[in-house]
Design an enzyme around this catalytic site. Sequence first.
Site, PDB file in Angstrom:
ATOM      1  CD  GLU A 436      -2.704  -1.200  -0.114  1.00  0.00           C
ATOM      2  OE1 GLU A 436      -2.762  -0.232  -0.894  1.00  0.00           O
ATOM      3  OE2 GLU A 436      -3.163  -2.316  -0.370  1.00  0.00           O
TER       4      GLU A 436
HETATM    5  C1  LIG Z   1       3.039  -9.408   0.368  1.00  0.00           C
HETATM    6  C2  LIG Z   1       2.638  -8.374  -0.612  1.00  0.00           C
HETATM    7  C3  LIG Z   1       1.296  -8.135  -0.856  1.00  0.00           C
HETATM    8  C4  LIG Z   1       0.908  -7.179  -1.795  1.00  0.00           C
HETATM    9  N1  LIG Z   1      -0.428  -6.994  -2.074  1.00  0.00           N
HETATM   10  C5  LIG Z   1      -0.780  -6.181  -3.099  1.00  0.00           C
HETATM   11  C6  LIG Z   1      -2.146  -6.101  -3.532  1.00  0.00           C
HETATM   12  O1  LIG Z   1      -3.043  -6.698  -2.945  1.00  0.00           O
HETATM   13  N2  LIG Z   1      -2.444  -5.355  -4.623  1.00  0.00           N
HETATM   14  C7  LIG Z   1      -1.491  -4.669  -5.315  1.00  0.00           C
HETATM   15  O2  LIG Z   1      -1.824  -4.035  -6.300  1.00  0.00           O
HETATM   16  N3  LIG Z   1      -0.189  -4.702  -4.918  1.00  0.00           N
HETATM   17  C8  LIG Z   1       0.187  -5.447  -3.844  1.00  0.00           C
HETATM   18  N4  LIG Z   1       1.500  -5.517  -3.456  1.00  0.00           N
HETATM   19  C9  LIG Z   1       2.489  -4.714  -4.148  1.00  0.00           C
HETATM   20  C10 LIG Z   1       3.033  -3.563  -3.291  1.00  0.00           C
HETATM   21  O3  LIG Z   1       2.049  -2.568  -3.146  1.00  0.00           O
HETATM   22  C11 LIG Z   1       4.327  -3.060  -3.950  1.00  0.00           C
HETATM   23  O4  LIG Z   1       5.296  -4.090  -3.785  1.00  0.00           O
HETATM   24  C12 LIG Z   1       4.820  -1.770  -3.333  1.00  0.00           C
HETATM   25  O5  LIG Z   1       3.947  -0.707  -3.638  1.00  0.00           O
HETATM   26  C13 LIG Z   1       6.225  -1.408  -3.792  1.00  0.00           C
HETATM   27  O6  LIG Z   1       6.375  -1.545  -5.176  1.00  0.00           O
HETATM   28  P1  LIG Z   1       7.608  -2.379  -5.743  1.00  0.00           P
HETATM   29  O7  LIG Z   1       7.646  -3.674  -5.051  1.00  0.00           O
HETATM   30  O8  LIG Z   1       7.541  -2.387  -7.214  1.00  0.00           O
HETATM   31  O9  LIG Z   1       8.906  -1.560  -5.280  1.00  0.00           O
HETATM   32  P2  LIG Z   1       9.559  -0.324  -6.052  1.00  0.00           P
HETATM   33  O10 LIG Z   1       8.498   0.628  -6.456  1.00  0.00           O
HETATM   34  O11 LIG Z   1      10.479  -0.841  -7.087  1.00  0.00           O
HETATM   35  O12 LIG Z   1      10.415   0.348  -4.880  1.00  0.00           O
HETATM   36  C14 LIG Z   1      11.729  -0.067  -4.516  1.00  0.00           C
HETATM   37  C15 LIG Z   1      12.325   0.957  -3.525  1.00  0.00           C
HETATM   38  O13 LIG Z   1      12.407   2.244  -4.147  1.00  0.00           O
HETATM   39  C16 LIG Z   1      11.753   3.231  -3.351  1.00  0.00           C
HETATM   40  N5  LIG Z   1      11.094   4.215  -4.223  1.00  0.00           N
HETATM   41  C17 LIG Z   1      10.389   3.984  -5.362  1.00  0.00           C
HETATM   42  N6  LIG Z   1       9.922   5.133  -5.863  1.00  0.00           N
HETATM   43  C18 LIG Z   1      10.326   6.132  -5.020  1.00  0.00           C
HETATM   44  C19 LIG Z   1      10.146   7.550  -4.979  1.00  0.00           C
HETATM   45  N7  LIG Z   1       9.415   8.209  -5.893  1.00  0.00           N
HETATM   46  N8  LIG Z   1      10.683   8.228  -3.943  1.00  0.00           N
HETATM   47  C20 LIG Z   1      11.389   7.589  -2.987  1.00  0.00           C
HETATM   48  N9  LIG Z   1      11.596   6.248  -2.975  1.00  0.00           N
HETATM   49  C21 LIG Z   1      11.065   5.529  -3.970  1.00  0.00           C
HETATM   50  C22 LIG Z   1      10.709   2.418  -2.560  1.00  0.00           C
HETATM   51  O14 LIG Z   1      10.351   3.087  -1.363  1.00  0.00           O
HETATM   52  C23 LIG Z   1      11.473   1.145  -2.273  1.00  0.00           C
HETATM   53  O15 LIG Z   1      12.309   1.332  -1.167  1.00  0.00           O
HETATM   54  C24 LIG Z   1       1.906  -6.439  -2.490  1.00  0.00           C
HETATM   55  C25 LIG Z   1       3.252  -6.668  -2.216  1.00  0.00           C
HETATM   56  C26 LIG Z   1       3.628  -7.634  -1.315  1.00  0.00           C
HETATM   57  C27 LIG Z   1       5.089  -7.870  -1.081  1.00  0.00           C
END
Ligand SMILES: Cc1cc2nc3c(=O)[nH]c(=O)nc-3n(C[C@H](O)[C@H](O)[C@H](O)COP(=O)(O)OP(=O)(O)OC[C@H]3O[C@@H](n4cnc5c(N)ncnc54)[C@H](O)[C@@H]3O)c2cc1C
Length: 567
Positions: A436
Amino acid sequence: MNFYTDNKNLEHYLKHPLMQRIVAMQEHDYAQSSEYNYAPIDFAEAVEGYRRVLELVGELCAEVVAPNAMEVENNGPTLCAGRVNYAPATIENLELFRRAGLMGISMPRRFGGLNFPRTIFILIEDIVSRADAAFGNLWGLQDCAETILNFGSDEQKQRYLPKICAGATMSMDLTEPDAGSDLQSVRLKATYSEQDACWYLDGVKRFITNGDSDVHLVLARSEEGSVDGRGLSLFIVEKECGGVHTRRIENKMGIHGSPTCELVFNHAKAELCGSRRMGLIKYVMSLMNGARLGIATQSVGIAQAAYNEALEYARSRKQFGKTIINFPAVYDMVGAMKARLDALRSLLYETARNVDMAGLFDELSRERTLTPQERAESKLFAKKADALTPIVKGIGSEIANMNAYDCVQVHGGSGYMRDYVCERLYRDARITSIYEGTTQLQVVAAIRYATSGFYTQLIEEYLAIDVPAEMLMLHGRIAAMLAAYRQAVERVQSFENQEATDFLARRLYEMAAYTLMSVLLLHDAVADGQLFAKSLHRFVATAESLICGHAAYISAFTPDFLQNYDK
Ligand SMILES: Cc1cc2nc3c(=O)[nH]c(=O)nc-3n(C[C@H](O)[C@H](O)[C@H](O)COP(=O)(O)OP(=O)(O)OC[C@H]3O[C@@H](n4cnc5c(N)ncnc54)[C@H](O)[C@@H]3O)c2cc1C
């Protein structure tokens, strides 16, 4: 055992003065009592009804959900021919909650819901998450129904909401391999077929909690050739229509009972929810704000469970001839856990009340034109809800992690063993600061309220409260925190350097959050010193040390410092 009645703090939030107004608006001035014999006739009867449900949830959680948590954790969900099978204990939990009528908590009665305000939903979610955060996810996703209620057509409401109130499960399908924090990059394709007069979805979603749900809300690209958020729309997909299957269940660190799925959409029949192109801009923003409050609540539940486990262990474990709770190093840890928990709850329920009021005014504005005074109030509640949500989500999740960490520490070597609940809590807590929207993204959402001066204004308003003599010193110390925060904001702004602002944003965010939590805990302590005064003393001391540290960092900072980092 009962997870509601054994925690006297929870009852406190039912008594907040704003609850009278929230409940009256939610109940349309108690007009439904003639139509539904179980609708309340006044505030007292409404609260009695909430209490009954909270006691029931407290009992189910203590007697079934918490004892089932280890079995759910060990067996987990399994995948068979593209379908997810929950662990048997998860099925038992879900059935129990369905039979108890706990699946449409905030939905209107005409759809089979209980018509409870958001604040009461959150009290229930607080208890469920304490028992098992993974089950909390499956149950809590019913909250997606709000999106259909607020933005769906009348026909969609009639078709979906009664099913959801009867127990149909939901999921929120946003993330894709190349679209995580940046949802503008979503690519899942939506194509309209003139011939069939419906939409079809094709593509992949990943990391979807409860991805094999009965009713999916899916963010997809409906405008061919578009590249940003303005080309995205929100769709409803029903499992029974086919076209969506689970390719994999992720093998993850924690919340094992909550299946995290990779989904393949293969010409899945879908229907548009709301207007085209508004998917991300309007509906997902609203959906995610609700879900963020849900994760903040899950964080509180985990922080509570961690505190309880730590306290119980520290009172029973003996070393050097005495129980370890008597060592200052241990009672400091346990006391800090309780103080953080109470401060976080003060912030959580203040946010919930503002979310309730903002939503209720929104609903009222769809029924009739608001008066100028109502419009002004509505705007302010919405702004407060919007400003407090990223704070409570981000800081809440960090506090859940701190409490889970300290809980393991209090247990010593035993805490590292899978036999103890704290080991699971430690792993379960970790996800709260990622899904989230990561904590970093919560800072991005919050920072404009720091630089615009809104948090300062809000804290000033909260400080305008009469306090008893014994709390005057604490009040003065919180005012001093505000002064340090204000000075830090001014210094960051004086650089007129966007990268420096982004670099220091987390520190400003934490300063605002800890000052807000201090002043809101002060309010709760003024209302009930017995319950909150001790935590207030401890929390203010912790907040002061964090704020002094951040203030010193910001006052010594100059933008050339950014050259010291490798990229
Ligand atoms: C167990 C689990 C359940 C989930 N359930 C759902 C669900 O029900 N529905 C759904 O749609 N998604 C779901 N997700 C996805 C989750 O919302 C995303 O994993 C999360 O939003 C982060 O995206 P990402 O993994 O692509 O990381 P990335 O976006 O690649 O981020 C990697 C790092 O970069 C940092 N970062 C990225 N952009 C910025 C910025 N602009 N400024 C500063 N820092 C930044 C982040 O904080 C993080 O530290 C789930 C994930 C998990 C692990």
